[in-house]
Structure formats: structure tokens, C-alpha cells
Scaffold this active site. Structure first.
Site, PDB file in Angstrom:
ATOM      1  CG  HIS A 103     -18.832 -32.126  -5.084  1.00  0.00           C
ATOM      2  ND1 HIS A 103     -17.979 -31.305  -4.162  1.00  0.00           N
ATOM      3  CD2 HIS A 103     -19.682 -32.774  -4.172  1.00  0.00           C
ATOM      4  CE1 HIS A 103     -18.445 -31.392  -2.877  1.00  0.00           C
ATOM      5  NE2 HIS A 103     -19.494 -32.299  -2.867  1.00  0.00           N
ATOM      6  CD  GLU A 104     -17.762 -32.941 -13.558  1.00  0.00           C
ATOM      7  OE1 GLU A 104     -17.806 -33.754 -14.521  1.00  0.00           O
ATOM      8  OE2 GLU A 104     -18.844 -32.478 -13.049  1.00  0.00           O
TER       9      GLU A 104
END
Length: 553
Positions: free
Chosen positions: A490-491
């Protein structure tokens, strides 16, 4: 004369009571009645309506014979009783029963498709009002800022995406090399590290490629997400076939059982079965003698090399056509064979493709009208505000203005990916398993949401991360590693889109674990309505907060 005669007939002073004049009827009916009377006067037969009752019928119902059975007598009595009640009933009877409403938690009613239609009608109203407002303000129905970004370097994006997909096919010749080699290039020795190094280099290349070309954020959104999808597909293909090559070597070695390993077969973890089932073979082997155990081991190894449907056996699947079919199938977990439908429904495919472009249009309108202006205005105001308190107030105001637009964006992204894009590819490949999501909107915690809103990714993480690490570490540690990898993904996606590495996405993902622990505590466990409300609030608030932090901070 005629008028005087008429006045005499209607004059009540003469003391003669006369009937009220009747309104003239339909001349066609009067003519038919006159002809009927003339017919009877000339001795003609009576009509059916004027015939007397025959003794077998009363004109309303057929009378029962004297020897009628009791069941027939009961039915006739019931009909007469109901007709008698109808004569005296002023209002129709309403039947009342113990029932619950459709929205009651105890109700079995589950068809709320009308709200799905209402959702689209609401979006249509939003588009129409936006068009009218833009025509009033600018003279044009739509703004063109985001549209220009979508069409910028579109051919360069398409060619780069095709090159990225084609580069994953190197896993096929690599695997053939590992399978046919002897010694250190076997999969369990040198093959797995070589494939892992190739995947890491592949990811580094294609993640940095948009930065080298200077793409805008819309192109980065598509390309980064597609790169992550292809990475998971390539990993599943390579590692599952690597496991099958090891199984094939063991089966061939059993032709000379004296020098072969008789350890229990290693079954690759499935995304739909519990990992505890993998230990059943070991327990069964302990109760068998050596000869039976060897025969059972051969059978287990052969079953592992055969597809669940029984039509494909490894290495028959090591073809370019099989790999291309797997790339097009809407799944992230490779299997030797998938269930298929009989044919492609082209009308259904047309509607799904049309819905994809419709959702993209709505996503563009929403971002152009309700998200980009809010973020631009906030960024301008933050440049001239030195006070921390005022900065905090501007962030809060921006987050509040983004709540509803991001809720709409989230629902549209969900629909365009899991309902229409995956559904279209399933129709193209005749992929029969269309269970891409479950009822995630009823989720009571983030673990339940992660299992149900994105089933393909959940299957991949369960099979290739949690399942692969489970034999070597505890359940809690495997869960933590799975969350760490998901948070890192996600990051990475947020960093590529915004070109900022802030760690907000990673922190937000990892904060789900203590929130889940709190929601499953005795204090709130079992309160489904409360937990579902908390889930939706955190979901909508989290999207707006993440966007505001990444863009403005």
C-alpha cells in the site's frame, strides 16, 4: 302540440302518479332486445340466458348430487359461507400475521437491488447538476483538467504496459531450465533464489520507469497497480510450478526407492482450505507399513501433479498458450486448470465494457469537480498560514469536504475493478468462478473486510505469504508478516502515485491490528451494528485523511 303534451305529462297538479322518464339507452342494445322479442313472438327458441334452470344448476353453482362425498359437501359449504360473508362485508379483509420488516436483522429478505439502481440514479443527478453549473459558470458542460491528464501520452503508456506484461513471460523459459537441469539449478536449490532475484529486479525496473519518463499521476495510478498485479501473477506461476517440479523429481526418484526420500508429500497450500489439513498425510503415514506407505506416497505425489478437474497433468501446462491464458484470467493464483463456462456471452461482455468506461467517466467528474478544487484551494491557503492551529483547521476543513467525494470514489473504484473489469476478463476467458468479492459492506472489523472486499488478493496472500510461512513460524507471526507485506505494498502504491514516501499508508495499514484486537474484545465483540458503523466511519474518514496528508503535508 308536442310541447304542451309533454308539460301535461310532467305536471303533478293533475293528481296522476307517473314513472320518472328514463334516459335513452344504447340504440344497439335496444335494437337487439327488440329483435329478440320479435323472435320469441314468432315462436323461435329461447336464448341461453332466458332458459330456465335445468335442475342440475342453480345459475350460480352446480348443486351436489345426493350421494356426494363428505369432502365435496365441505367444499360446497365453505363456498356458500364465503359468498354469504361477501354480501355483508363493507371492506375487504386484511390478513395479519407475525412478520418482520425487510430491514429487520431477523429478516430473510436480501434483495435490495433497487438501492443499487438508486445509487446510479443519484450519480446521474450529480452529473446533470454539475453540467448545468459548469454551463452557467464557464459556458462548457465539463472541465477538462483531468481529461487532459487521462489522454496525455496514452500510446506511450499502452506500449510500456505491453512491454511490462511481456517481460513476465521470462518465467516460463526459466522454469523449463530449472526443471531439466541437474544439481544446483533445481528449483529447491538454485532455481528459487534466481527467480526471486529476477522478480526483485523486475519490480525495481518497472516501478522506476514512470519516474524516468515523467508521467502524470493518472498514468502512475494505472501503471503502478497493474505492475503489482503482474508481480503477484508472475510469483504465483513461478513458485507453484517450482513446487510441482520438485514433486515430479520425487515421484521419478521413487522408481528406485532405496535411494529416494520417503518423506510425506508436501502439498502446496490452497487459498480455500485450512492449513491444518496439510498434516493429515503425516498422521496417516504413521499407521501404515513400509510397502503401503510407499504406494500411498506415489499416489499422493501423482495427485499433486494433476489438476483438481483431472484434465491437465504437470508438465503439460508449460506452454506459452497456457501462460497467456493465465495472464488473461481474473485471478492471482496459478492453477493447472480452472473451471470454465460453455461460451462467451458477447452481449454481457459489451455491457461490462460499457460500464467500465461509464465508471471512468464518473470517476473523472467526481475528482474534477469535488476533489481537485478542494485540494488546490487548501494548498494555496496553507502556503500563507504560518500558524499551526490555523494549519490544523484548514486540514480538518479539507478532510470534511473530501468525505463524501471519496466515499463515492471508493464505491466506483470497487465497482469498476471487481464487478466490471474482472467480470469482462472472466467473460473473455470463460472463467467460471466470478466470486471476486463478498458482502464486505457488512464487515465488522478490518480482518473481515480484507478477506471479503478483494478476494483475489486475499487468496494470493493466504496461499503465497501466510501459507508459505506457516510451516516455519507461529500463526501470529505469519499473520504479522502478511500484514507487513500488505502495508508495504500500500505504501509503495501511494508513494508512486503522489511521489512522496511519508509512511502514512504503512502506518494506517498496521493500525488495523490493534483496532481488530479492540473490536474482538469482550467489550464490543458480538455488537455487529456498532462494529459495522465503526468500520464505515473509519473507512470513509481514513480515505480522506490519507489523501489530505499525502497531498498537503
Amino acid at each position: 302540440m308536442a310541447s304542451s303534451t309533454s308539460r301535461q305529462r310532467n305536471d303533478p297538479s293533475d293528481g296522476i302518479a307517473r314513472p320518472r322518464p328514463m334516459k335513452p339507452g344504447n340504440p344497439l342494445i335496444s335494437r337487439a332486445q327488440s329483435e329478440e322479442r320479435n323472435h320469441r313472438a314468432n315462436g323461435g327458441p329461447l336464448s341461453k340466458l332466458e332458459m330456465p334452470a335445468s335442475g342440475l344448476s342453480s345459475g350460480r353453482s352446480t348443486p351436489l348430487p345426493p350421494d356426494a362425498p363428505p369432502s365435496a359437501i365441505s367444499l360446497s359449504s365453505a363456498r356458500k359461507h364465503i359468498r354469504a360473508q361477501q354480501k355483508h362485508r363493507l371492506f375487504p379483509t386484511i390478513d395479519y400475521a407475525a412478520r418482520v420488516s425487510h430491514f429487520d436483522p431477523k429478516s430473510d429478505y436480501r434483495d435490495f437491488r433497487g438501492f443499487f439502481v438508486l445509487f446510479w440514479i443519484g450519480l446521474a443527478i450529480m452529473v446533470i447538476t454539475t453540467m448545468l453549473r459548469n454551463i452557467k459558470d464557464t459556458g462548457f458542460p465539463f472541465r477538462v483538467g483531468v481529461w487532459a491528464l487521462l489522454t496525455e501520452r496514452v500510446w506511450q503508456l499502452a506500449l510500456t504496459d505491453l512491454a511490462m506484461i511481456a517481460s513476465t513471460t521470462l518465467s516460463l523459459p526459466l522454469h523449463k531450465l530449472f526443471r531439466k537441469s541437474q544439481g544446483w539449478l533445481w528449483w529447491e536449490k538454485g532455481g528459487m533464489p534466481i527467480q526471486s532475484i529476477y522478480q526483485a529486479a523486475w519490480l525495481a525496473l518497472w516501478i522506476n520507469w514512470p519516474f524516468l519518463l515523467g508521467w502524470n499521476w493518472t498514468a502512475q495510478v494505472f501503471f503502478t497497480l497493474h505492475t503489482m498485479v503482474m508481480l503477484m501473477k508472475m510469483h504465483s506461476y513461478a513458485f507453484y510450478n517450482g513446487h510441482l517440479s520438485t514433486t515430479e523429481h520425487r515421484l521419478s526418484a521413487l522408481d528406485d526407492p532405496k535411494n529416494a526420500s520417503t518423506a510425506a508429500v508436501v502439498r502446496y497450500p490452497s487459498s480455500s482450505t485450512h492449513l491444518s489439513e496439510l498434516n493429515k498425510i503425516k498422521e496417516r503415514k504413521a499407521h501404515q507399513d513400509e510397502e503401503d506407505a510407499l504406494a500411498q506416497l506415489r499416489e499422493d505425489l501423482a495427485l499433486e501433479l494433476t489438476s483438481p478437474l483431472g484434465s491437465v497433468t504437470y508438465p503439460q501446462n508449460l506452454t506459452l498458450a497456457n501462460y497467456a491464458d493465465y495472464i488473461l484470467c481474473p485471478t492471482l493464483c496459478y492453477e493447472l486448470e480452472y473451471p470454465r463456462t460453455e461460451r462467451t456471452q458477447y452481449l454481457e461482455l459489451f455491457w461490462k465494457v460499457l460500464a467500465v468506461f461509464g465508471c471512468i467517466f464518473l470517476l473523472t467528474i467526481t475528482s474534477e469537480e469535488f476533489i481537485v478544487p478542494v485540494l488546490h484551494d487548501a494548498s494555496v491557503r496553507l502556503e500563507n498560514i504560518p500558524s499551526t492551529s490555523e494549519t490544523f483547521l484548514i486540514l480538518l476543513e479539507t478532510i470534511s469536504l473530501l468525505l463524501f467525494p471519496f466515499m463515492v470514489m471508493f464505491l466506483l473504484v470497487f465497482l469498476v475493478i471487481f464487478e466490471y473489469v474482472l467480470g469482462a476478463f472472466a467473460e473473455i476467458t470463460c472463467f467460471a468462478d466470478r466470486h471476486f468479492y463478498s458482502d464486505w459492506w457488512n464487515s465488522c472489523d478490518w480482518l473481515e473486510f480484507s478477506r471479503e472486499w478483494n478476494i483475489p488478493v486475499h487468496h494470493f496472500l493466504r496461499r503465497h505469504v501466510y501459507g508459505a510461512s506457516r510451516p516455519y513460524m507461529s500463526r501470529n507471526m505469519s499473520t504479522l508478516i502478511t500484514f507487513l507485506l500488505s502495508a508495504f505494498g500500500h505504501e509503495l502504491v501511494m508513494g508512486c502515485i503522489t511521489k512522496k514516501l511519508r509512511g502514512y499508508g504503512f502506518l494506517g495499514q498496521m493500525m488495523q491490528l490493534p483496532i481488530v484486537a479492540l473490536q474482538r474484545s469482550k467489550l464490543v465483540k458480538g455488537k455487529r451494528l456498532f462494529n459495522n458503523i465503526a468500520f464505515w466511519i473509519s473507512m470513509i474518514l481514513g480515505l480522506s485523511v490519507m489523501c489530505a496528508l499525502y497531498v498537503l503535508v
